[in-house]
Design a protein around this motif. Structure first.
Motif: not given
Length: 120
Positions: A66-93
Motif C-alpha cells: 500500500f502507498t499513502i499520498s497526499r495532495d495538500n492543494d486538493k486537501n485529499t489523501v489517497y491510498l493505493q492498494m496493490n497485491s490485495l489479499k482476502p485479509e485486507d477485506t474491511a471497511v476503510y475509514y
C-alpha cells in the motif's frame, strides 16, 4: 471538518484499488490524515498515516503493498492498494487530526467508511 471517502469495491486477490478522501471545512487545523480499517468482529486498526510535511507510517501488514499520498492543494489523501489479499477485506475509514498520532481513539474527524472486499 468533513471527510468523504470514495474508491472502495470488490476485487480479486492480487488486484488493486485506489481510495480517495477529500477534506473540507476548517482544514487549516489538519496536519495528519490517514486510513484505518475495521473488519467484522475486529477492532479498528491503523493502515497508513500521512503528515502535511510528508512523513508516513504504515502497518506492517501493508508495507510494500500500500502507498499513502497526499495532495495538500486538493486537501485529499489517497491510498493505493496493490497485491490485495482476502485479509485486507474491511471497511476503510479516512481520519484526520491536528497533531501526529497512530491511535484511532485520538482522531477527531472520520469519514463514513468505504467497503473493500477482496475475493480469493
Amino acid at each position: 471538518v468533513q471527510l468523504v471517502e470514495s474508491g472502495g469495491g470488490l476485487v480479486q486477490a492480487g488486484g488493486s484499488l485506489r481510495l480517495s478522501c477529500a477534506a473540507s471545512g476548517s482544514i487549516s487545523s489538519i496536519n495528519v490524515m490517514g486510513w484505518y480499517r475495521q473488519a467484522p468482529g475486529e477492532e479498528r486498526e491503523l493502515v497508513a498515516i500521512h503528515t502535511r510535511t510528508g512523513s508516513t507510517n504504515y502497518a506492517d501488514s501493508v508495507k510494500d503493498r500500500f502507498t499513502i499520498s497526499r495532495d495538500n492543494d486538493k486537501n485529499t489523501v489517497y491510498l493505493q492498494m496493490n497485491s490485495l489479499k482476502p485479509e485486507d477485506t474491511a471497511v476503510y475509514y479516512c481520519a484526520a487530526r491536528r497533531s501526529y498520532s497512530d491511535i484511532a481513539g485520538l482522531y477527531d474527524y472520520w469519514g463514513q467508511g468505504t467497503q473493500v472486499t477482496v475475493s480469493s
